[in-house]
Scaffold this active site. Structure first.
Site, PDB file in Angstrom:
ATOM      1  N   LYS A   1      15.917  -8.579  10.018  1.00 40.42           N
ATOM      2  CA  LYS A   1      16.398  -8.480   8.639  1.00 40.42           C
ATOM      3  C   LYS A   1      17.515  -9.483   8.352  1.00 40.42           C
ATOM      4  CE  LYS A   1      13.490  -5.416   7.317  1.00 40.42           C
ATOM      5  NZ  LYS A   1      12.505  -5.756   6.277  1.00 40.42           N
TER       6      LYS A   1
ATOM      7  N   SER B   1       0.805  -1.230   0.000  1.00 38.62           N
ATOM      8  CA  SER B   1       0.000   0.000   0.000  1.00 38.62           C
ATOM      9  C   SER B   1       0.831   1.271   0.000  1.00 38.62           C
ATOM     10  CB  SER B   1      -0.941  -0.009   1.218  1.00 38.62           C
ATOM     11  OG  SER B   1      -0.233  -0.294   2.407  1.00 38.62           O
ATOM     12  N   ARG B   2       2.056   1.186   0.547  1.00 38.88           N
ATOM     13  CA  ARG B   2       2.862   2.406   0.691  1.00 38.88           C
ATOM     14  C   ARG B   2       4.328   2.128   0.377  1.00 38.88           C
ATOM     15  NH1 ARG B   2       3.437   3.942   5.746  1.00 38.88           N
ATOM     16  NH2 ARG B   2       2.438   2.223   6.834  1.00 38.88           N
TER      17      ARG B   2
ATOM     18  N   VAL C   1      -0.089  -9.766   8.029  1.00 38.86           N
ATOM     19  CA  VAL C   1       0.748 -10.906   7.613  1.00 38.86           C
ATOM     20  C   VAL C   1       1.514 -11.558   8.771  1.00 38.86           C
ATOM     21  CG1 VAL C   1       0.987 -10.389   5.161  1.00 38.86           C
ATOM     22  CG2 VAL C   1       2.536  -9.295   6.791  1.00 38.86           C
TER      23      VAL C   1
ATOM     24  N   ALA D   1      17.908  -7.885  13.741  1.00 34.38           N
ATOM     25  CA  ALA D   1      17.712  -9.334  13.921  1.00 34.38           C
ATOM     26  C   ALA D   1      16.674  -9.853  12.936  1.00 34.38           C
ATOM     27  CB  ALA D   1      17.288  -9.629  15.356  1.00 34.38           C
TER      28      ALA D   1
ATOM     29  N   ASN E   1       7.475  -7.932   1.672  1.00 33.92           N
ATOM     30  CA  ASN E   1       7.963  -6.560   1.853  1.00 33.92           C
ATOM     31  C   ASN E   1       7.472  -5.907   3.154  1.00 33.92           C
ATOM     32  OD1 ASN E   1       8.706  -3.653   0.803  1.00 33.92           O
ATOM     33  ND2 ASN E   1       6.516  -3.591   1.283  1.00 33.92           N
TER      34      ASN E   1
ATOM     35  N   TYR F   1      15.182  -4.790  14.827  1.00 33.56           N
ATOM     36  CA  TYR F   1      15.013  -4.693  13.369  1.00 33.56           C
ATOM     37  C   TYR F   1      16.136  -5.439  12.633  1.00 33.56           C
ATOM     38  CZ  TYR F   1      14.325  -2.288   8.841  1.00 33.56           C
ATOM     39  OH  TYR F   1      14.113  -1.991   7.516  1.00 33.56           O
TER      40      TYR F   1
HETATM   41  P1  NAP Z   1       6.575   2.010   4.970  1.00 28.02           P
HETATM   42  O1  NAP Z   1       6.533   3.148   4.033  1.00 28.02           O
HETATM   43  O2  NAP Z   1       6.429   2.251   6.443  1.00 28.02           O
HETATM   44  O3  NAP Z   1       5.477   0.943   4.514  1.00 28.02           O
HETATM   45  C1  NAP Z   1       5.316  -0.248   5.235  1.00 28.02           C
HETATM   46  C2  NAP Z   1       4.305  -1.132   4.550  1.00 28.02           C
HETATM   47  O4  NAP Z   1       4.178  -2.352   5.314  1.00 28.02           O
HETATM   48  C3  NAP Z   1       2.918  -0.513   4.477  1.00 28.02           C
HETATM   49  O5  NAP Z   1       2.359  -0.789   3.222  1.00 28.02           O
HETATM   50  C4  NAP Z   1       2.158  -1.223   5.601  1.00 28.02           C
HETATM   51  O6  NAP Z   1       0.790  -1.358   5.311  1.00 28.02           O
HETATM   52  C5  NAP Z   1       2.804  -2.590   5.552  1.00 28.02           C
HETATM   53  N1  NAP Z   1       2.612  -3.345   6.794  1.00 28.02           N
HETATM   54  C6  NAP Z   1       3.089  -3.072   8.033  1.00 28.02           C
HETATM   55  N2  NAP Z   1       2.678  -3.996   8.907  1.00 28.02           N
HETATM   56  C7  NAP Z   1       1.923  -4.889   8.211  1.00 28.02           C
HETATM   57  C8  NAP Z   1       1.225  -6.074   8.564  1.00 28.02           C
HETATM   58  N3  NAP Z   1       1.207  -6.538   9.811  1.00 28.02           N
HETATM   59  N4  NAP Z   1       0.560  -6.740   7.585  1.00 28.02           N
HETATM   60  C9  NAP Z   1       0.560  -6.271   6.312  1.00 28.02           C
HETATM   61  N5  NAP Z   1       1.204  -5.146   5.915  1.00 28.02           N
HETATM   62  C10 NAP Z   1       1.872  -4.477   6.863  1.00 28.02           C
HETATM   63  O7  NAP Z   1       7.937   1.191   4.823  1.00 28.02           O
HETATM   64  P2  NAP Z   1       8.997   1.122   3.607  1.00 28.02           P
HETATM   65  O8  NAP Z   1      10.089   2.049   3.894  1.00 28.02           O
HETATM   66  O9  NAP Z   1       8.298   1.158   2.307  1.00 28.02           O
HETATM   67  O10 NAP Z   1       9.574  -0.343   3.878  1.00 28.02           O
HETATM   68  C11 NAP Z   1       9.160  -1.482   3.139  1.00 28.02           C
HETATM   69  C12 NAP Z   1      10.100  -2.633   3.477  1.00 28.02           C
HETATM   70  O11 NAP Z   1      11.430  -2.264   3.113  1.00 28.02           O
HETATM   71  C13 NAP Z   1      10.147  -2.975   4.961  1.00 28.02           C
HETATM   72  O12 NAP Z   1      10.293  -4.366   5.144  1.00 28.02           O
HETATM   73  C14 NAP Z   1      11.391  -2.246   5.429  1.00 28.02           C
HETATM   74  O13 NAP Z   1      11.941  -2.838   6.589  1.00 28.02           O
HETATM   75  C15 NAP Z   1      12.281  -2.406   4.226  1.00 28.02           C
HETATM   76  N6  NAP Z   1      13.381  -1.439   4.150  1.00 28.02           N
HETATM   77  C16 NAP Z   1      13.126  -0.089   4.111  1.00 28.02           C
HETATM   78  C17 NAP Z   1      14.186   0.787   4.048  1.00 28.02           C
HETATM   79  C18 NAP Z   1      13.994   2.274   3.987  1.00 28.02           C
HETATM   80  O14 NAP Z   1      15.012   2.995   4.060  1.00 28.02           O
HETATM   81  N7  NAP Z   1      12.804   2.790   3.836  1.00 28.02           N
HETATM   82  C19 NAP Z   1      15.492   0.293   4.036  1.00 28.02           C
HETATM   83  C20 NAP Z   1      15.717  -1.065   4.077  1.00 28.02           C
HETATM   84  C21 NAP Z   1      14.638  -1.922   4.132  1.00 28.02           C
HETATM   85  P3  NAP Z   1      -0.361  -0.565   6.162  1.00 28.02           P
HETATM   86  O15 NAP Z   1      -0.060   0.878   6.065  1.00 28.02           O
HETATM   87  O16 NAP Z   1      -1.606  -0.967   5.482  1.00 28.02           O
HETATM   88  O17 NAP Z   1      -0.262  -1.075   7.575  1.00 28.02           O
END
Ligand code: NAP
Length: 248
Positions: A160, A15-16, A65, A158, A91, A156
């Site tokens: 990842k 979604s985001r 999830v 742990a 994701n 976090y």
């Molecule tokens: P984000 O903008 O906060 O988006 C998180 C997404 O996860 C949202 O769509 C949210 O949906 C969903 N989500 C959270 N809890 C959930 C659950 N229990 N069931 C289903 N959906 C759930 O985060 P992002 O930055 O895009 O990160 C996406 C992934 O990339 C994550 O795994 C994050 O750890 C990883 N990552 C991010 C970065 C970074 O710098 N941004 C770096 C490395 C890795 P809802 O809003 O509907 O809850």
């Protein structure tokens, strides 16, 4: 014809942020995309609308999830609707950052359950269909923090690092059935997750990135699309780092 024409994909947390960019990228190239979300129903609907406006297809799907029963139900519904499953992108993720002295056991459990348990549950459900099909792609969104560590993120990191172990073990287990399992480890990407950080933390992080900028969600989405494509057929159990050179 798009390279994912006829393929069915599930993107958790589509979604985001990064998940949204992945869903749009797969949809743009012909995949039918199930955009999973937990709370952001309107945002998930908007992603599907955008995919449809570009000539693609898909549906939003609410499911926490980290909940085993909800995950089983989601995969049951998706395979009932589409009859197949070709791409799973694990994701969905959250952070609960703090120094270890300040973190509560609940902060650890929340992050492990949402980031790692979820991927194990979804991979288990997807493997059933993909092994039967003798084809499929599972891509786990890890983080450079799972490779290099980061103070204030013991929970976090742990989760990842756990995703990388899961990726390698499952890759070995299901490669004989034609299913590949890989991880993408993003660095510092501009999304809601990182927008909460102070300007000082952001500036320090950018100063450690040789390419001199934060990553875009689309930078990660392109790497995921590559691993999901036929071009990556001989790649499994790998971690593709997308971080502008921050960790090498
Ligand atoms: P984000 O903008 O906060 O988006 C998180 C997404 O996860 C949202 O769509 C949210 O949906 C969903 N989500 C959270 N809890 C959930 C659950 N229990 N069931 C289903 N959906 C759930 O985060 P992002 O930055 O895009 O990160 C996406 C992934 O990339 C994550 O795994 C994050 O750890 C990883 N990552 C991010 C970065 C970074 O710098 N941004 C770096 C490395 C890795 P809802 O809003 O509907 O809850």
């Amino acid at each position: 014809m798009g390279q994912f024409e006829g393929k069915i994909a599930i993107v958790t947390g589509g979604s985001r942020g990064i998940g949204r960019a992945i869903a749009l990228e797969l949809g743009k190239h012909g995949a039918t995309v199930v955009v999973n979300y937990n709370q952001s129903a309107d945002a998930a609907e908007a992603v599907i609308a955008e995919i449809k406006a570009a000539g693609g297809d898909g549906m939003p799907f609410q499911c926490d999830v980290s909940d085993a029963d909800q995950v089983i139900e989601m995969f049951k519904q998706v395979t009932k609707t589409y009859g197949q499953l070709d791409i799973l992108v694990n994701n969905a993720g959250v952070t609960r950052d703090n120094v270890i002295m300040m973190l509560k056991p609940d902060d650890f459990d929340k992050v492990i359950d949402t980031n790692l348990r979820s991927a194990w549950l979804c991979s288990k459900a997807a493997s059933r269909t993909m092994m039967k099909q003798r084809s499929g792609r599972i891509i786990n969104i890890s983080s450079v923090v799972g490779i290099a560590g980061n103070g204030g993120q013991t929970n976090y990191a742990a989760s990842k690092a756990g995703l990388i172990g899961l990726t390698k073990a499952l890759a070995k287990e299901i490669a004989p059935r034609g299913v590949t399992v890989n991880a993408v480890a993003p660095g510092f990407i501009g999304t809601d997750m990182t927008s909460e950080l102070s300007d000082e933390i952001k500036e320090t992080a950018i100063s450690h990135i040789p390419l001199g900028r934060m990553g875009l969600p689309e930078d990660v989405a392109k790497a995921v699309a590559f691993l999901a494509s036929d071009d990556a057929a001989y790649i499994t159990g790998q971690v593709l780092v997308v971080d502008g050179g921050m960790v090498m």
